[in-house]
Every structure is written in C-alpha cells, then in structure tokens.
Scaffold this active site. Structure first.
Site, PDB file in Angstrom:
ATOM      1  N   HIS A  71      -6.845  -6.596  -0.706  1.00  0.00           N
ATOM      2  CA  HIS A  71      -5.769  -5.617  -0.568  1.00  0.00           C
ATOM      3  C   HIS A  71      -4.668  -6.048   0.392  1.00  0.00           C
ATOM      4  CE1 HIS A  71      -3.929  -1.706  -0.827  1.00  0.00           C
ATOM      5  NE2 HIS A  71      -4.046  -1.499   0.478  1.00  0.00           N
ATOM      6  N   ASP A  88      -8.549  -7.126  -4.773  1.00  0.00           N
ATOM      7  CA  ASP A  88      -8.373  -5.806  -4.178  1.00  0.00           C
ATOM      8  C   ASP A  88      -9.285  -4.808  -4.892  1.00  0.00           C
ATOM      9  OD1 ASP A  88      -7.490  -3.429  -3.093  1.00  0.00           O
ATOM     10  OD2 ASP A  88      -5.366  -3.805  -3.467  1.00  0.00           O
ATOM     11  N   ASP A 101       0.838  -1.189   0.000  1.00  0.00           N
ATOM     12  CA  ASP A 101       0.000   0.000   0.000  1.00  0.00           C
ATOM     13  C   ASP A 101       0.885   1.257   0.000  1.00  0.00           C
ATOM     14  OD1 ASP A 101      -2.882   1.093   0.487  1.00  0.00           O
ATOM     15  OD2 ASP A 101      -1.780   1.951   2.175  1.00  0.00           O
TER      16      ASP A 101
END
Length: 272
Positions: A253, A225, A93
């Site tokens: 995710h 995701d 991320d």
C-alpha cells in the site's frame, strides 16, 4: 513550519525551491511518509507536505469533522494561503479524496498529478471493499480502533508487501501520534466511517473525473496492496486511459515507503 487556518493550526514540511510539488497523505500516517521523495525531489522543486488536522504535528480540534470532505476544505485554504500555482499534486490513500478536489475545481491550480494506491469513486457497489468498510466503520471497528489501535497495529502492517520494511523505528513514528484512545476514534475512526458515509463526496469526484484527462497523470501502484488491489488500478486505467502507469510488483500500500528509489525514478521521469 506552521500556519493558522480557520479550523486549526496546520504543520507542514516546506523544502527546496522552484515549481511546487504538493504531497497529500492518507491515514493513519502523516507527512513523514513522503520523506524519501522530498529528500530527492527538493533538489529541483519546492516540496510541500502538510499534516492534515489531527495528524502528525498539526492541531487536533475537537469540533472538526475529520471526514475527507472536511480535510479537503482545509487543504484548499492551505493552498490558497500559500499562494501555490502550477502544482504537481501527489496523493496517496485518503489523500486522493482529500487532494483531488484541487485538481477537479474549475479554477484548478494543479498542472500535473501523481496517484498512488488511492481511489475517487464510491465503494458501496464493490463487495470486496464495502464489506470490510462496513465492519471497520461500525461499532466493533470503533472498539478495535480505540482499544487495539487497529488502524496502526493491525491494518497498516497487513497492507505492506514486505512487512519487514515497516521497521520498529518507522512504526514507532506513526504510533506516537495516536497514543490517546480518544484521538484514535476522533481522527482515525472518522475516516473509517467515511469509507461509506462520505459517498456523496466520492461520487462528486467521479462525476468530474473526465477533467483529469486534460492533465498529465502518473499512476504508481504497489501491486501487493491488501486494500487497493490490481483491479482498482484497472479502473483508473479505464477512467484515465492516457495516464502513465508504473507498477511495483513487490510493494504494498505504501510504495513510496517500501520502494522509494523506484517511485522517485518514476516521478522524476514523469516531471521531465
């Protein structure tokens, strides 16, 4: 463990011994997201996972910018203070834009790289990313972050491939860090704004991305995701054609939260 840095006090996990693996988290989580990987990999490696300022058990200075470039500056100081060398860098991320400068520096200490559902380019030319980024980074997004804890209560569950894997206990661990409404704006919404506001930083990563072609890279991608979709994995494939790729069909995710055994197996195979 804790270390005093120029901008604040950083908490970090440091387990095992040997060649270091540095785990860099994104938002709205902290080093806790890497617990499964650390438990397995610390048997052979030194596993280090800091909480960014404002996250986890680290301090939350009011004057800090909380942009990815500001976090990257702190992370660089952290690595230098610990004297880390020959690093395997694991990013997820926002951990990508925060951690990748370590790998892209001319005097890089990074020898291997693991990318998980992250990015390293401006998103303003991608309508599928730019439109929601503009919304959550604006006034309504700020309101939702402050009063609805949107980052943790709305966005996080929606990004899981199987929402049942975000158990109440796990969710509670992350929610506990951001009970304070002001902190949600100061820390979390700052990163939401930076999706478009830190364009120059993302462009600087993209401008240097070819340097990673000389580094062994593993890409682990959760295919369900809702934020980082398969077409963004294809962009990584085109930028880093020599990278090894492991896709996890049922994960979202957080593949390392949802399917830790699969991710551990992929990383251990990569490191061998």
């Amino acid at each position: 463990m804790r270390i005093a840095l120029a901008d604040g006090e950083m908490h970090y996990v440091d387990e095992g011994s040997g060649t270091p693996i540095l785990f860099v988290h994104g938002t709205p989580t902290n080093s806790f997201e890497y617990r499964h990987l650390i438990a397995a990999l610390s048997k052979r490696f030194r596993c280090i996972a800091p909480d960014h300022l404002g996250f986890g058990e680290s301090s939350r200075p009011q004057s800090f910018a909380y942009t990815p470039e500001a976090h990257a500056h702190v992370l660089k100081e952290f690595v230098e203070r610990l004297g880390l060398q020959d690093i395997t860098l694991v990013v997820h991320d926002f951990g990508g834009p925060i951690g990748l400068p370590l790998a892209l520096d001319a005097s890089s200490r990074v020898r291997r790289l693991v990318l998980m559902n992250t990015w390293a380019w401006p998103i303003d030319d991608d309508p599928k990313m730019a439109r929601p980024a503009k919304f959550i980074g604006g006034a309504i997004g700020r309101f939702l972050y402050r009063y609805a804890n949107a980052s943790l209560r709305l966005i996080m569950p929606s990004a899981y491939g199987d929402k049942k894997k975000l158990t109440r206990e796990i969710h509670r661990r992350y929610l506990a860090v951001f009970r304070d409404r002001d902190a949600r704006v100061l820390v979390l919404h700052a990163l939401a704004k930076s999706l478009l506001g830190s364009r120059a930083h993302y462009q600087s990563l993209l401008d240097r991305i070819e340097r990673l072609r000389d580094v062994p890279v593993l890409i682990v991608w959760g295919m369900k995701d809702s934020a980082f979709k398969p077409y963004q994995l294809e962009r990584w494939r085109s930028l880093l054609p020599n990278a090894s790729v492991t896709t996890i069909a049922d994960a979202g995710h957080w593949p390392h939260e949802e399917e830790p055994a699969r991710v551990i197996e992929a990383i251990e195979r990569f490191l061998k």
